[in-house]
Design a protein around this motif. Structure first.
Motif: not given
Length: 488
Positions: A291-298, A320-323, A406-415
Motif C-alpha cells: 500500500v506504500d509504493g513498494g512490491f509484494l511478490e513470490d 496511501r502515498l499520493a502518486g 462499496i468504497p475503494e479507500v485507496p489511502a485508507g489504513y489496510p484492514e
C-alpha cells in the motif's frame, strides 16, 4: 523449499559453532545484582564491553531478578538467561536511550550477537507506559497524548537491532513491552527460534517486527500479542524483506496474526509462511498488503490452521502515498483449515480490537486491488472454511447491481474491515487478474443473506472443485464487470 531448509541448517550450525568457541562469564563476576532493586545498567554495560574486548562470549545470568535501563550489545556478545533469570526493564522512561528507536536492549551495526536461554526479559511495560503519560502531563515529556497515551517512539520496546549480521534469538521468554516488543531492521542472517512472547501490557504491542531484513528464520515460536503477531515491514524504498521463512509458529493477537506490509515503501519477496496456527485473533490470520509504493511478490502460504479468527486471508493493494503505485502478485496459498466467528474473536482479552472497526457480517477471504491496479497471479487451493452464518439481513450488502457503492479507500489504513460490509460471506474478489481457486470447501452454519463468492472487475479466473453449504442458497458465484471467469 529444499534450498531454504539448507539455509536454515547452515545458519544453525554457524550459530552453534560460535557458542562452542565463545567464553562464558557469570553476571555475578561483574557485581551485577540479582535482587530486583539495584539498578544494574552500568554494571551490565561494563560486562558487555569487557567481553567484547576479550574477543567475545556469553554473559550468563542465573536465577534472580536483574533491574536495568538501556544497555547496548557489542559484536560477538550473547546474553544468556538461564531458567529463573529475569532481566527487568526500569519503569522510569528516563532510564532509556533513544538511538533510532527507544529500547531496553540496543544493537546497531554489529555481528554475531544474540539473546538466548530459558530465562525471561520483562519490560514492565504497563507501569513504564503509565509513567510516561504521567510525565507528559507534568510537562517533563513533550507529547500531544493522542488517544490519551504517549506516542510509540517515546514508549520503549524491549529489543531494537539495526544493521546487524548473524543474530540469534532463541528460547527466551519476552514479555510486557510498553510498545512494539522486538524490532529487527536491515539485519541479515537472523534466527528467531522457540521463543515465547506475552506482549499484552499496553497498546501497539506487536510480537515480532522484521523490517527490510534478508535471510530470516522465524520458527517454533509461541506469540500472544495485543497488536500484530508477526509483522514484516519495509521502511525505505531502497530496501526490502527478502528470503524469509515463517514456520511452525502459534500466534494469538487482538490485531493480525501474520502480516506483511503495514509499511511497504520497498517491498517483500521470497517469503514462505509454512504450517502456522492462528487462534482467537481479532483481524486477519494472514494479511498480505502492498500500500506504500513498494512490491509484494513470490509469497507462499502452505499449511494454516486458523481458529476463531475474524478474517482468514486478506490481500490488499492500496495507494496511501499520493502518486506511489504498488504491486501485489504471484501469491500461492494452500492447505488452509479455518473457522471464523460471528462476533469478536478476542473478547475478554486486556486490549481488545476496537469495536468501531468490527464489521457486522464477516467475510473469510478478501482480495481487493484498485481500479486499474490489479492484484495478479493468485492461486488458492485446498481450503476448508467454516462460517457461522446468521448475519443480520439489515446490515448485509445484497445490492449486487450496485457494487460500485462499496468504497475503494485507496489511502485508507489496510484492514479487512476497511470496507465495512462486503457482498460475499465466503470470498470477495475485486480488481484482480489471473485468479485460480481449486478444491475449496465453504460452509455457512446458518442462513446468510449474501452469496458465497462475488467477483467485481476480475479477469481470467478459474474456479475448480468448489463446494459450498448454505441454507436456502443454490447459487455459488456472482460476477460484475468481469471477463473470462470459469467454473469447473
Amino acid at each position: 523449499m529444499r534450498h531454504q531448509k539448507t539455509i536454515i541448517l547452515i545458519l544453525f550450525i554457524f550459530i552453534q559453532s560460535l557458542a562452542v568457541s565463545a567464553k562464558d562469564y557469570k553476571a555475578s563476576f561483574f557485581n551485577i545484582k540479582s535482587d530486583g532493586l539495584t539498578m544494574n545498567t552500568r554494571s551490565i554495560q561494563f560486562a558487555i564491553d569487557y567481553i567484547n574486548k576479550k574477543g567475545g562470549g556469553r554473559l550468563i545470568f542465573y536465577v534472580g531478578r536483574y533491574l536495568t535501563g538501556s544497555i547496548h550489545l557489542k559484536s560477538n556478545v550473547t546474553l544468556q538467561l538461564e531458567e529463573g533469570a529475569v532481566l527487568l526493564g526500569s519503569t522510569n522512561p528516563f532510564d532509556y536511550d533513544r538511538i533510532g528507536n527507544t529500547a531496553l536492549i540496543h544493537a546497531r551495526d554489529l555481528e554475531n550477537v544474540g539473546i538466548t536461554g530459558k530465562g525471561m526479559i520483562d519490560g514492565q511495560g504497563r507501569a513504564l507506559a503509565n509513567n510516561s503519560i504521567q510525565y507528559a502531563n507534568a510537562g517533563l515529556i513533550e507529547d500531544i497524548l493522542k488517544y490519551d497515551r504517549t506516542r510509540e517512539s517515546i514508549r520503549p520496546m524491549v529489543i531494537y537491532f539495526y544493521g546487524c549480521k548473524n543474530v540469534n534469538i532463541k528460547e527466551i521468554i519476552l514479555q510486557n513491552s510498553a510498545c512494539w516488543l522486538q524490532t529487527y531492521e536491515r539485519c541479515k542472517e537472523l534466527v528467531i527460534d522457540s521463543i515465547t512472547v506475552n506482549n499484552v501490557a499496553f497498546w501497539n504491542s506487536d510480537g515480532i517486527d522484521v523490517v527490510d531484513c534478508d535471510n530470516v528464520i522465524i520458527t517454533n515460536n509461541n506469540i500472544n500479542a495485543a497488536d500484530d503477531g508477526i509483522c514484516l515491514k519495509s521502511h525505505n524504498e531502497k530496501f526490502y524483506c527478502n528470503n524469509i521463512l515463517i514456520e511452525n509458529n502459534i500466534v494469538r493477537t487482538s490485531a493480525n496474526g501474520i502480516k506483511l506490509g503495514t509499511a511497504g515503501k520497498g517491498g517483500f519477496k521470497n517469503i514462505k509462511i509454512i504450517n502456522n496456527t492462528v487462534y482467537n485473533t481479532y483481524r486477519s490470520a494472514i494479511a498480505l498488503q502492498s500500500v506504500d509504493g513498494g512490491f509484494l511478490e513470490d509469497i507462499v502460504v502452505d499449511g494454516l490452521k486458523s481458529t476463531n479468527t475474524g478474517n482468514v486471508i486478506f490481500l490488499r493493494l492500496g495507494e496511501r502515498l499520493a502518486g506511489k503505485k504498488s504491486t501485489l502478485k504471484r501469491i500461492l496459498i494452500k492447505n488452509v483449515v479455518a473457522d471464523v466467528p460471528l462476533g469478536k474473536a478476542d473478547t475478554g482479552y486486556d486490549y481488545e480490537g476496537p469495536i468501531e472497526d468490527m464489521p457486522r457480517n464477516i467475510s473469510p477471504i478478501i482480495i481487493a486491488g484498485l481500479p486499474g491496479q490489479y492484484i495478479e497471479d493468485v492461486t488458492f487451493s485446498n481450503f476448508d472454511i467454516s462460517y457461522p452464518g446468521g448475519g443480520s439481513k439489515f446490515m448485509a450488502f445484497v445490492a449486487l447491481d450496485k457494487l460500485d457503492n462499496i468504497p475503494e479507500v485507496p489511502a485508507g489504513y489496510p484492514e479487512f474491515s476497511m470496507f465495512k460490509e462486503v457482498p460475499a460471506w465466503g470470498i470477495y474478489v475485486r480488481h484482480a487478474k489471473n485468479i485460480n481457486f481449486s478444491n475449496i470447501n465453504l460452509k455457512a452454519e446458518k442462513k446468510d443473506y449474501r452469496l458465497p463468492i462475488v467477483m467485481d472487475d476480475v479477469h481470467n479466473a478459474l474456479l475448480k472443485k468448489m463446494k459450498f453449504e448454505q441454507i436456502e442458497q443454490k447459487k455459488l458465484l456472482y460476477t460484475y464487470k468481469s471477463t473470462n471467469v470459469s467454473v469447473n
